[in-house]
Structures are given as C-alpha cells and as structure tokens.
Design a protein around this motif. Structure first.
Motif, short mmCIF file in Angstrom:
data_model
loop_
_atom_site.label_atom_id
_atom_site.label_comp_id
_atom_site.label_asym_id
_atom_site.label_seq_id
_atom_site.Cartn_x
_atom_site.Cartn_y
_atom_site.Cartn_z
N MET A 199 0.85 -1.20 0.00
CA MET A 199 0.00 0.00 0.00
C MET A 199 0.88 1.25 0.00
N THR A 200 0.57 2.22 -0.87
CA THR A 200 1.34 3.46 -0.89
C THR A 200 0.59 4.55 -0.14
N CYS A 201 1.33 5.32 0.65
CA CYS A 201 0.66 6.45 1.32
C CYS A 201 1.50 7.70 1.15
N THR A 202 0.92 8.85 1.44
CA THR A 202 1.66 10.10 1.24
C THR A 202 2.53 10.39 2.46
N LEU A 203 3.48 11.29 2.24
CA LEU A 203 4.35 11.76 3.32
C LEU A 203 3.50 12.28 4.48
N GLU A 204 2.49 13.07 4.15
CA GLU A 204 1.65 13.69 5.19
C GLU A 204 0.87 12.64 5.98
N ASN A 205 0.33 11.63 5.25
CA ASN A 205 -0.44 10.57 5.94
C ASN A 205 0.45 9.80 6.91
N HIS A 206 1.65 9.48 6.45
CA HIS A 206 2.53 8.69 7.32
C HIS A 206 2.95 9.53 8.53
N ARG A 207 3.20 10.82 8.30
CA ARG A 207 3.52 11.71 9.42
C ARG A 207 2.40 11.70 10.45
N ALA A 208 1.17 11.80 9.96
CA ALA A 208 0.01 11.84 10.87
C ALA A 208 -0.10 10.52 11.65
N GLU A 209 0.18 9.40 10.97
CA GLU A 209 0.10 8.10 11.66
C GLU A 209 1.13 8.02 12.77
N LEU A 210 2.32 8.54 12.48
CA LEU A 210 3.37 8.46 13.51
C LEU A 210 3.09 9.42 14.67
N GLU A 211 2.47 10.53 14.35
CA GLU A 211 2.11 11.46 15.43
C GLU A 211 1.10 10.77 16.36
N THR A 212 0.16 10.07 15.78
CA THR A 212 -0.83 9.33 16.58
C THR A 212 -0.14 8.26 17.41
N LEU A 213 0.86 7.60 16.83
CA LEU A 213 1.57 6.53 17.54
C LEU A 213 2.40 7.10 18.70
N LEU A 214 3.07 8.24 18.44
CA LEU A 214 4.06 8.70 19.41
C LEU A 214 3.55 9.73 20.42
N SER A 215 2.47 10.42 20.10
CA SER A 215 1.97 11.45 21.05
C SER A 215 1.73 10.88 22.44
N PRO A 216 1.03 9.73 22.57
CA PRO A 216 0.82 9.19 23.92
C PRO A 216 2.13 8.78 24.60
N VAL A 217 3.11 8.35 23.81
CA VAL A 217 4.41 7.96 24.38
C VAL A 217 5.08 9.19 24.99
N PHE A 218 5.07 10.29 24.24
CA PHE A 218 5.70 11.52 24.72
C PHE A 218 4.94 12.07 25.93
N ALA A 219 3.60 11.97 25.87
CA ALA A 219 2.79 12.52 26.95
C ALA A 219 2.99 11.75 28.26
N SER A 220 3.45 10.51 28.15
CA SER A 220 3.58 9.68 29.36
C SER A 220 4.93 9.90 30.08
N LEU A 221 5.80 10.75 29.53
CA LEU A 221 7.11 10.93 30.16
C LEU A 221 6.94 11.75 31.45
N ASP A 222 7.31 11.14 32.57
CA ASP A 222 7.12 11.87 33.84
C ASP A 222 8.37 12.68 34.18
N SER A 223 8.44 13.12 35.43
CA SER A 223 9.48 14.08 35.82
C SER A 223 10.59 13.40 36.62
N GLU A 224 11.79 13.95 36.55
CA GLU A 224 12.88 13.48 37.41
C GLU A 224 13.70 14.69 37.85
N LYS A 225 14.49 14.49 38.92
CA LYS A 225 15.34 15.60 39.40
C LYS A 225 16.71 15.46 38.76
N LEU A 226 17.27 16.62 38.42
CA LEU A 226 18.58 16.62 37.79
C LEU A 226 19.37 17.81 38.33
N LEU A 227 20.66 17.67 38.46
CA LEU A 227 21.46 18.82 38.86
C LEU A 227 21.60 19.74 37.64
#
Ligand SMILES: Nc1nc2c(c(=O)[nH]1)N[C@H]1C(S)=C(S)[C@@H](COP(=O)(O)OP(=O)(O)OC[C@H]3O[C@@H](n4cnc5c(N)ncnc54)[C@H](O)[C@@H]3O)O[C@H]1N2
Ligand code: MOO
Length: 410
Positions: free
Chosen positions: A1-29
């Motif tokens: 199946m062929t898809c456009t650059l924009e479609n694939h970008r949108a698919e990856l944004e859907t895949l990765l947004s929850p991953v990025f949103a789940s990054l919690d906090s840590e202390k650092l010097l």
C-alpha cells in the motif's frame, strides 16, 4: 500500500503522542552534563536574587558621593584609605571620610554609595592594600571629580528578585538558562524524563569489527544514536541477525525497558525481512510512502511500547529520522522549526513525478549543487550541507531557478 508523506507523518504522530505525553518528571542537577537541552517540568522561582548582593562593577574605590561633591582637577579631594573589599570577602563598613579599595564583584561596603574606577583616581593605581583583619590600612587616594550615587554599583536583585519566576514549566534548558538557575540558587531542578529508545539494527551482513566477505560495518547504529542524542534521547543499541524468532523475543523483552523501539532495515520486499516477518503477525503496518529515499516504512503498537521501522539504506534511515521523527522531537524539546534558505540551482535536476524526493546538496559559490540520489551514498550524506525537497508533481528543475534548501550536518 502506498501512502503520502503527510499521511505517514500523521500516523506516527498518533503513535508517538501518547508515548511523549507519558514521560514523567525526574530531578537533575542543573550543572550536570545531562542538563543542557532538557525540559523543565515545573515553574521555578528564585531562591536567591540575581545579583545575590549589591556589588561593584569596577575595580576602584568605594566612597560616599557626598565626600567627593567638591572634587575638581584644580581642587582634588584626598581621602584616607579604609580596608579593601575583594570579591568573596564579607561586607565591610566604610568609615566616614574614607575610601575603600573595592574589586569587581566585591560587596559594596556599608555606607558607600558610589564607585570610582581606579583609572579615575589621580595615581591611576592601587597603593599597598589591607583586607579586614589583616592589619591597619594607610595611605590616601586622590579624586579630581565627583561621582554620582549608584555609579558602578550593581544592586542585589536588579536582574531577578528572590521569589520571582526564573523559568516556566516547558522551558528548554540552555547554557544561559542553566547559569540563571544556578545563580538563583536552584541546583536540583525537575525536568521531564528523557525518552528511552532502543535502536535495533538488523541484518546478517552487519559486523562491528573486521567485516568478513559480504559483511559491512553497522553505520546506521552509531549514526542514529548520535542523531537521537541531539534530542536528549537515551539510546541503547542492539544488532540483530535475520532470525525472526529471535527478533520477536528480543523486541518482546525490550518493551518493558524503553518507550520506543526503532528498528532499521528488514522491511522491504526481500526473502529475509526480519522486521516485517516478526512484526506483521503482531499487527505491524508496513507500507510504501511516496517519498524517495525512505519509501519502505513501518510501525507497530505493542502492548508496552511503540515500534517505528525505518528502511536499512543509510540515507533512507537518516532521512526517515529527519522527515518523520525530527518534527515530533523538536516539538517535544521546545526547539524552533528550521528556516529554509534560498539559492539558485547550479544545474538542471530531475525527480520522479509521483514521489516527494529529498535530495542531498552542497552549497558552493552561492549556488546549490544537487548530489546523486542513491540511498547507499553515506559519504555524500556526510558531506551534504543541505536537503532539497522536490514535491510530488514536480519532475524537472532548471539551472538558475531559486530553490528552498534546509541546512543539514550543522
Ligand atoms: N524488490 C524491491 N526491493 C527493494 C525495494 C522495493 O520496493 N522492492 N525497496 C528498496 C528500497 S527503496 C529500500 S530503502 C530498501 C529498504 O530495505 P530494508 O529496509 O529491508 O533494508 P535492508 O534490506 O535490510 O538493507 C538495505 C540496505 O541497507 C544496508 N544496511 C542495512 N542496515 C544497515 C546498517 N545498520 N548499517 C549500514 N548499512 C545497512 C543493507 O546492507 C542494504 O544494502 O530496499 C530496497 N529494495
Ligand atoms: O526508499 Mo529507498 O530509501 O529509495 O533506497
């Protein structure tokens, strides 16, 4: 199946947004080597003012402006010397009718309201100096002009008051912001946890040391590791053979250890496409994106981690990262989007009409020369200054025409 650059970008944004949103906090010097580029996870308020105390901007004499009000070249004012205030000393007190030698960064003596740079004193040089507790000062300093109150004095908190907001949550730590945090007394700071990525290169041809016949050095692994580290990603690397069972077991174990698994190679039309063979049964999507290079692409959502699958050709792998991951990682890291420059083309160029082509280019003598399109040309990739996008629908570019270029390898 062929898809456009924009479609694939949108698919990856859907895949990765929850991953990025789940990054919690840590202390650092804030002054640790990992701090630069990290994102603050809370608003931070100054514990100390900047400057921390009122101090001298010049090496010179601290005095009372009233004592120098009548000074002229014809009728200089001579003041006996008090103790010397050096940077790092505790605050001293200026006795009335005296001048205290003061160094840049030293606390302004109590009672002083002006600083006269050493060059403006009649002698232009310090005599023998005595710090508090180390003897009795002697000698005089002569002044030929008045010095207004506040002159060459840096008041405490003039840059930032104690308790004021130093930086908001979401701010990216830069070398200068690290200086501001440390100056305001904030050493241990809350930052967003780094994204953890496992880069899995694949193929029986890969070798780390002496490649035997048919083998090649694994260049994708160090290239993508270095590329990801630009975006504060914590990377671990694995080199996997063309064995789908072993690959599936490794990926399964990795799920618990990282946020994202990035596989490279093994996804096109060959007989030994380990990534495709292992991930398709687990729901992995593999398709051809209408771009060149980087056409074959894939991704999968496993129960505990997202998987992103890049093609194995080195240029294709790097451009997949630039096209699909960079925009998301820039957003994650509060980095600005790049700005294109425009140059005239040095020579005619062709592009497949139905694909978005991304060409490497060098900029010489104010012109842009487009390099060969081959996705195996890793040295050309390294010597390129810029990328040139030739969109779908454009098959020819003429010498002299102005085109957009996007800096790379900077
Ligand atoms: N019949 C077809 N063949 C191919 C197609 C196609 O559509 N039909 N697509 C071509 C394109 S385009 C690309 S891109 C590649 C992608 O193939 P894979 O993702 O399966 O990658 P591999 O076959 O594993 O490797 C491709 C190439 O890259 C070299 N390689 C792989 N990994 C590394 C590494 N870690 N370091 C350095 N070099 C690496 C590998 O040796 C191959 O030469 O498929 C085309 N074929
Ligand atoms: O898409 Mo492949 O990346 O052209 O070589």
């Amino acid at each position: 199946m062929t898809c456009t650059l924009e479609n694939h970008r949108a698919e990856l944004e859907t895949l990765l947004s929850p991953v990025f949103a789940s990054l919690d906090s840590e202390k650092l010097l804030a002054d640790s080597p990992e701090a630069n580029g990290r994102i603050l996870s809370e608003d931070l308020y100054a514990l100390l003012p900047i400057p921390a105390f009122t101090n001298s901007q010049m090496d010179g004499y601290a005095a009372r402006s009233a004592d120098l009000a009548t000074a002229t070249p014809q009728s200089p004012v001579t003041l006996p010397l008090g103790f010397t205030a050096a940077a790092g000393d505790r605050q001293i007190t200026l006795a009335e009718g005296t001048a205290s030698p003061v160094m840049t960064g030293a606390m302004i003596p109590l009672g002083a309201d002006t600083v006269i740079p050493i060059e403006e004193s009649s002698s232009g040089a310090f005599p023998d100096l005595v710090r508090a507790g180390r003897g009795t000062p002697s000698g005089n300093a002569e002044f030929t002009a008045p010095s207004e109150p506040g002159r060459f004095i840096r008041p405490a908190g003039v840059d930032l008051e104690a308790g004021a907001l130093v930086a908001q949550a979401g701010t990216r730590l830069t070398p200068t912001m690290i200086a501001a945090l440390v100056s305001s007394g904030l050493r241990e700071v809350p930052v967003r946890r780094a994204l953890k990525v496992a880069v899995c290169t694949t193929g029986d041809e890969l070798s780390d040391d002496q490649p035997s016949q048919g083998q090649i050095p694994d260049s994708n692994s160090p290239m993508l590791t270095a590329w990801l580290r630009q975006y504060q990603v914590k990377v671990r690397t694995l080199q996997l053979p063309d064995d789908p069972k072993r690959f599936a077991l490794t990926i399964d174990a990795l799920q618990e250890q990282v946020d994202l698994i990035l596989t490279v190679g093994g996804i096109s039309a060959g007989a030994y496409e380990v990534v495709r063979q292992a991930l398709a049964p687990l729901g992995g999507a593999f398709h051809h994106v209408a771009i060149q290079p980087g056409g074959p692409q894939g991704f999968a959502q496993l129960p505990q981690a997202a998987v992103l699958c890049f093609p194995g050709n080195p240029v294709s792998a790097l451009l997949s990262a630039e096209l699909f991951l960079a925009p998301l990682l820039r957003k994650l890291n509060a980095l600005p989007d790049p700005v294109p420059q425009h140059y005239p083309l040095a020579a005619d160029a062709n592009s497949p009409e139905h694909k978005h082509q991304v060409r490497r280019a060098v900029i010489r003598d104010g012109q842009v020369a487009i390099l060969d399109p081959g996705s195996h040309l890793v040295h050309d990739l390294a010597r390129a200054d810029a990328l040139v996008h030739i969109p779908v629908g454009v098959s020819q570019l003429a010498a002299g025409q102005s085109i957009e270029t996007w800096s790379m390898n900077v």
